[in-house]
Design an enzyme around this catalytic site. Structure first.
Site, PDB file in Angstrom:
ATOM      1  N   ASP A 142       1.329  -1.532  -0.233  1.00 17.60           N
ATOM      2  CA  ASP A 142      -0.334  -0.194  -0.119  1.00 17.60           C
ATOM      3  C   ASP A 142       1.006   1.090   0.214  1.00 17.60           C
ATOM      4  OD1 ASP A 142      -1.817   2.264   0.548  1.00 17.60           O
ATOM      5  OD2 ASP A 142      -3.102   1.261   1.890  1.00 17.60           O
ATOM      6  N   HIS A 143       0.930   2.026  -1.308  1.00  6.20           N
ATOM      7  CA  HIS A 143       1.914   2.661  -1.565  1.00  6.20           C
ATOM      8  C   HIS A 143       1.889   3.847  -0.005  1.00  6.20           C
ATOM      9  CE1 HIS A 143      -1.484   4.859  -3.982  1.00  6.20           C
ATOM     10  NE2 HIS A 143      -0.580   6.176  -3.266  1.00  6.20           N
ATOM     11  N   HIS A 170      -6.279   2.315   1.989  1.00  7.22           N
ATOM     12  CA  HIS A 170      -5.406   3.453   2.665  1.00  7.22           C
ATOM     13  C   HIS A 170      -6.087   3.867   3.965  1.00  7.22           C
ATOM     14  CE1 HIS A 170      -3.402   3.724  -1.280  1.00  7.22           C
ATOM     15  NE2 HIS A 170      -4.490   4.241  -2.559  1.00  7.22           N
TER      16      HIS A 170
END
Length: 506
Positions: free
Chosen positions: A183-184, A246
């Protein structure tokens, strides 16, 4: 401490796609320039289209020059390009991976190791077949002195049932320690700093609880629309695309208990414990605890934009959510009675990701009627509450607001701010999220990656909302109910207003 990556062959499936060109290869180039890749390190791009090493290198040179964080120069690129190889292969079948197997064997012999990392930059529908093909081709195992790791991009399923099924399938071939669900958002500097901010500063930790915090807001806003991904977004929507991944990651980092040590498993244990403490939203409460919306036509940055239903590959009668706001309650001793409001949407006024910690008001103020507004008038509601605003993007920093006396003879109060900015405080650029995450995966550090039980708990909460929405389908009014460029549906304001609260302005 930053550790150089070990010798390894990193294979990117979907190597000619947008993610590889804009993020992955530029991130690897930055690691090369900063000498965080060892001399023996190979990067293999896998695609179905015919191609050559030279053609792949030329394509990635243009992409890297356009998108790399670090300065681009021909000498550095020339050395880096020698690491790049292109393999034409069909990853859906084990027999289609024969060219990859043969190339890896040759490169492994030169490097003197069998360390492999496979990055699946491919559509979700292709993940299971590719993982199965890798295992059938003999590329899933690892020895006592070597490693094999699989990096997966979200989404990790569409609901709880599909996420559990995906994990079960992957575990037929790969151990959990081999899986790195990326998950960036967790690679962003401010997100990582959340743990340092909370657990390395004695001034804030005693205040981080229901006695002192009134509520928490988490906002992930985008000014962009769906950017030509209508078919994907019709299958996803804002809840699946942003809230489940996110936003829930940010929430767990804000609210979790302190880990006993800064190790990947200890940190992930605490995140899972927090997610398990969040009260699921029952189907009969979904309309009062959540708001969904869809953007209509409007104006962004002075330019007219179309509504969601007029986007390419979107049905004219689509009821898909492009905006979601919800209230979560945490049933533990630290947070009982302190609500967490989260929201995410497309075509909002600007791109913004932030966490707002709003503290409780003082129990009694002798200064009622003396607080000024920003325009100099007297604030009708009295003194503004103290807020801690953690900005994740586009600027990274932290702001603390508090009351101070306005200079002059009168006892007048105004809200002022103390600001911390990464750009101004440190004489170096923050690495891009993918630089940090790729390096961590290569080094076997899973701190910033989602574990299977973490994914399941997040889906447990979001699947409860999806079930409530299924029982209470949207109508025309609850679909296209906010104009592009606005702050979202009016019902989202009501979600907080009935508790006597309001959103921090986007």
């Amino acid at each position: 401490m930053t550790h150089k990556a070990p010798p390894c062959a990193l294979t990117i499936f979907g190597a000619t796609g947008d993610l590889a060109r804009r993020k992955l290869v530029p991130a690897l180039y930055a690691l090369h320039v900063e000498e965080l890749l060892p001399p023996r390190f190979d990067i293999l791009g896998v695609g179905r289209s015919p191609g050559t090493d030279e053609g792949f290198r030329s394509m990635m040179e243009d992409a890297t020059e356009a998108h790399a964080r670090v300065g681009f120069d021909s000498a550095s690129w020339s050395a880096f390009a020698q690491r790049l190889h292109y393999i034409e292969a069909d990853a859906e079948f084990a027999s289609g991976l024969t060219p990859l197997v043969d190339t890896l064997a040759k490169l492994d012999e030169v490097r003197g190791d069998t360390n492999h990392c496979f990055y699946l930059s491919i559509p979700p529908s292709a993940v299971v077949n590719t993982a199965t093909a890798l295992a059938t081709a003999g590329l899933a195992g690892q020895g006592p002195s070597s490693f094999t790791r699989l990096i997966l991009e979200k989404p990790f399923g569409r609901d709880l049932e599909s996420a559990l099924a995906l994990n079960a399938t992957l575990h037929r071939y790969f151990d959990e320690e081999q899986l790195y669900r990326i998950d960036h958002y967790l690679g962003k500097e401010t997100v990582q700093n959340l743990m340092v901010f909370r657990f390395a500063n004695g001034i804030f930790e005693p205040l981080w609880n229901r006695q002192h915090i009134d509520h928490v807001q988490i906002t992930v806003a985008e000014s962009l629309g769906i950017e030509g991904r209508g078919a994907y977004y019709e299958e996803s929507g804002a809840l699946r695309d942003m809230i489940q991944s996110h936003v829930m990651q940010l929430l767990s980092l804000v609210a979790m208990e302190a880990p006993s040590s800064f190790s990947d498993e200890m940190i992930r244990d605490e995140k899972v414990k927090l997610l398990r403490s969040i009260r699921p939203i029952a189907p009969d409460q979904v309309l009062s605890s959540t708001v969904r919306g869809q953007y209509g036509a409007g104006v962004i940055d002075g330019m007219p934009v179309v509504g969601y239903r007029d986007e390419h590959d979107v049905p004219l009668q689509s009821l898909r959510d492009t905006y979601v706001a919800t209230r979560f309650d945490i049933d533990n001793w630290r947070w009982a009675g302190t609500p967490f409001y989260v929201r995410s949407g497309k075509r909002l006024p600007r791109r913004l990701s932030e966490i707002v910690i709003q503290f409780r008001q003082v129990p009694h103020s002798p200064f009622t009627g003396r607080a000024e507004t920003a325009t100099g008038g007297v604030a009708a509601g009295g003194i503004e509450p103290n807020r801690l605003i953690i900005q994740v993007q586009p600027e990274e920093g932290i702001t603390l607001t508090f009351s101070a006396k306005v200079p002059g003879q009168a006892m007048a109060l105004s809200t002022v701010a103390m600001d911390f900015s990464y750009a101004e405080s440190f004489a170096k650029d923050s690495p891009e999220a993918y630089e940090r995450l790729i390096l961590d995966a290569l080094n076997g550090d899973a701190t910033l990656f989602a574990r299977e039980d973490e994914v399941a708990e997040s889906w447990r909460l979001c699947s409860a909302i999806l079930e409530g929405w299924r029982r209470h389908p949207p109508t025309e009014r609850t679909a296209a109910n906010y104009a592009a460029g606005s702050a979202g549906p009016r019902d989202a304001d009501e979600l907080l207003a009935r508790d006597g609260r309001s959103w921090h302005a986007i």
